[in-house]
Design an enzyme around this catalytic site. Structure first.
Site, short mmCIF file in Angstrom:
data_model
loop_
_atom_site.label_atom_id
_atom_site.label_comp_id
_atom_site.label_asym_id
_atom_site.label_seq_id
_atom_site.Cartn_x
_atom_site.Cartn_y
_atom_site.Cartn_z
N TRP A 169 1.00 -1.18 -0.23
CA TRP A 169 -0.36 -0.18 0.09
C TRP A 169 0.99 1.37 0.03
O TRP A 169 0.58 2.51 -0.44
CB TRP A 169 -0.57 0.24 0.88
CG TRP A 169 -2.10 0.57 0.86
CD1 TRP A 169 -2.07 1.28 2.23
CD2 TRP A 169 -2.66 1.65 0.16
NE1 TRP A 169 -3.60 2.63 2.59
CE2 TRP A 169 -3.74 2.52 0.85
CE3 TRP A 169 -2.79 1.88 -1.00
CZ2 TRP A 169 -4.45 3.47 0.42
CZ3 TRP A 169 -3.67 2.17 -2.15
CH2 TRP A 169 -4.28 3.36 -0.70
N LYS A 207 -12.31 -4.40 10.70
CA LYS A 207 -12.62 -4.65 9.57
C LYS A 207 -11.12 -6.38 9.49
O LYS A 207 -11.60 -7.34 8.72
CB LYS A 207 -12.25 -4.65 8.96
CG LYS A 207 -11.38 -3.76 8.02
CD LYS A 207 -10.96 -4.20 6.96
CE LYS A 207 -9.41 -3.57 5.98
NZ LYS A 207 -8.49 -4.96 5.45
P1 NAD Z 1 3.61 -4.59 3.47
O1 NAD Z 1 2.69 -5.55 4.64
O2 NAD Z 1 3.48 -4.74 2.19
O3 NAD Z 1 4.61 -4.30 4.54
C1 NAD Z 1 5.45 -4.72 4.00
C2 NAD Z 1 7.30 -3.87 4.21
O4 NAD Z 1 6.81 -3.79 5.88
C3 NAD Z 1 7.95 -4.44 3.37
O5 NAD Z 1 8.27 -3.08 2.09
C4 NAD Z 1 9.02 -4.01 4.66
O6 NAD Z 1 9.99 -4.01 3.88
C5 NAD Z 1 8.63 -3.58 5.83
N1 NAD Z 1 9.74 -4.32 7.19
C6 NAD Z 1 9.37 -5.46 7.44
N2 NAD Z 1 9.91 -5.12 8.94
C7 NAD Z 1 10.32 -4.21 8.74
C8 NAD Z 1 10.58 -3.82 10.21
N3 NAD Z 1 11.56 -4.10 10.94
N4 NAD Z 1 10.75 -1.81 10.28
C9 NAD Z 1 9.72 -1.51 9.35
N5 NAD Z 1 9.49 -1.98 8.29
C10 NAD Z 1 9.55 -3.07 8.19
O7 NAD Z 1 2.66 -3.15 4.08
P2 NAD Z 1 0.73 -2.20 3.47
O8 NAD Z 1 0.56 -3.15 2.87
O9 NAD Z 1 2.00 -1.03 2.54
O10 NAD Z 1 0.28 -2.04 4.18
C11 NAD Z 1 0.82 -1.47 5.85
C12 NAD Z 1 -0.36 -0.65 5.88
O11 NAD Z 1 -1.55 -0.48 4.71
C13 NAD Z 1 -1.58 -2.13 6.81
O12 NAD Z 1 -1.56 -1.56 8.02
C14 NAD Z 1 -2.23 -2.35 6.25
O13 NAD Z 1 -2.96 -2.89 6.92
C15 NAD Z 1 -3.06 -1.31 5.39
N6 NAD Z 1 -2.91 -1.28 4.14
C16 NAD Z 1 -2.38 -1.71 3.34
C17 NAD Z 1 -3.31 -2.44 1.89
C18 NAD Z 1 -3.10 -2.90 1.03
O14 NAD Z 1 -3.85 -2.79 0.16
N7 NAD Z 1 -2.10 -4.15 1.15
C19 NAD Z 1 -4.30 -1.54 1.52
C20 NAD Z 1 -4.91 -0.76 2.59
C21 NAD Z 1 -4.22 -0.59 3.70
P1 13P Z 2 -5.97 -6.96 3.56
O1 13P Z 2 -5.45 -6.38 4.96
O2 13P Z 2 -6.71 -8.19 4.38
O3 13P Z 2 -5.58 -7.19 2.09
O4 13P Z 2 -6.58 -6.01 2.57
C1 13P Z 2 -6.05 -4.63 2.81
C2 13P Z 2 -7.32 -3.21 2.36
O5 13P Z 2 -6.94 -2.58 3.57
C3 13P Z 2 -7.89 -3.35 2.13
O6 13P Z 2 -8.94 -2.16 1.84
#
Ligand code: NAD
Ligand code: 13P
Length: 320
Positions: free
Chosen positions: A14, A177
């Protein structure tokens, strides 16, 4: 007139899409500086100076990392950011201490002394990367002008953003959620059918609402009808990573660990829902609310291996 400068703290699934949204807008809007720095966590160099470098001259900080890392990141940033910073958290989750729960935006606010809005919504990153249409909700506390600046910096014709003043409701929707998504994954893994999944989503939404209102009585009913509420609940139960891992857990009969499945199935993405389930359960215990949240409680008991995944549709869930 002074230009606002944004930086993105996080570069996961994200985070990298959020950085693209921000940078595409700052390039075209006169009131924003063109350069947007993004902090990339390096597995081999956990304390590299890039974090401080990314944040040092920005006055709009976007936090978007898995929730378990944010406290350490904030600690490193204390005293390293400018005095006029506004922050926004895209992070879904909470921290629970012995003193009680703390939402991530409050943690950022307390540790860094900055005002922090939130952005949540039905936002599977991969789809937004392909510029497919979606919506998001910004939650703000008081300053509507600041919220409008965040709307400007994130909004595009394919990413429609609106702002509401119910910050706690928006952040709790995004956080809770993830617990319901784990339950939906169990239902899928056990091939219980779409009726059962809809039932779990309904019960889950009720518990999300009840929990949010008990935590913060000011939370508005309408927030649950925004993108951050019902829409995020639907998408996460249909196509999210939490659902996917919980599905595989149920198919293994609860035998494989979440950690192993996260590594195998998520390609570096971090699973948020199981940790959040544990954190929510801790709050239920601290406040003696277990009886009012049978779904949240059952998801936790299944995740910790004390009941089989099939317990997800146990009778008591239907009594409320
Ligand atoms: P992700 O799950 O892809 O995160 C992995 C990242 O965390 C990697 O880039 C890794 O380098 C980093 N990481 C690993 N260890 C770490 C450490 N010790 N310190 C700091 N960083 C470290 O992350 P994301 O998908 O960007 O999600 C971030 C937030 O956004 C979460 O709370 C998630 O729920 C929310 N979110 C995600 C999505 C989605 O589609 N992925 C959508 C909406 C909201
Ligand atoms: P998941 O964290 O279950 O992949 O859902 C992503 C999300 O937050 C969609 O808005």
């Amino acid at each position: 007139k002074k230009k606002h400068k944004a930086a993105v703290i996080g570069s996961g699934n994200w985070g990298s899409v959020a950085a693209k949204l921000v940078a595409s807008n700052t390039l075209n809007l006169d009131s924003f500086h063109d350069e947007v720095r993004m902090w990339v966590f390096e597995e081999t160099l956990p304390n590299d100076p890039d974090l401080e470098h990314a944040a040092e001259d920005a006055n709009m900080l976007v936090f978007v990392t898995p929730h378990q890392f944010i406290e350490g990141i904030c600690k490193r940033l204390v005293g390293k950011i400018k005095g006029d910073v506004e922050a926004i958290s895209l992070i879904k989750g909470m921290e629970v201490k012995t003193g009680g729960p703390c939402m991530i935006s409050s943690l950022i606010n307390k540790q860094l002394g900055v005002n922090c809005c939130v952005l949540m919504g039905a936002n599977i990153g991969d789809e937004i990367a392909m510029e497919k249409f979606s919506e998001a909700t910004i939650g703000y506390r008081e300053d509507k002008e600041v919220a409008q600046r965040w709307v400007q910096i994130f909004g595009t014709p394919y990413f429609r953003v609106s702002a509401v003043s119910c910050i706690e409701g928006v952040e709790l929707c995004g956080t809770l959620k993830n617990v319901v998504a784990i339950a939906a994954g169990f239902v899928d893994g056990l091939e219980m059918g779409n009726n059962a999944k809809a039932a779990i989503m309904r019960i889950g939404l009720n518990e999300m609402k009840a929990f949010s209102k008990l935590m913060f009585p000011s939370v508005c009913d309408n927030t649950f009808l925004e993108s951050c509420g019902i829409a995020d609940l639907i998408i996460t139960c249909l196509g999210g990573s939490n659902r996917k891992v919980a599905d595989a857990f149920a198919r293994s009969g609860g035998k494989r660990s979440f950690h192993e499945l996260e590594t195998e199935l998520l390609q570096g993405q971090k699973l948020q829902g199981v940790k959040t389930t544990g954190e929510v359960y801790e709050v239920l215990c601290q406040r003696e609310w277990q009886q009012s949240f049978p779904l949240f409680q059952t998801v936790h008991v299944i995740c910790t291996g004390h009941l089989p995944p099939s317990a997800i549709t146990q009778q008591r869930l239907y009594e409320n």
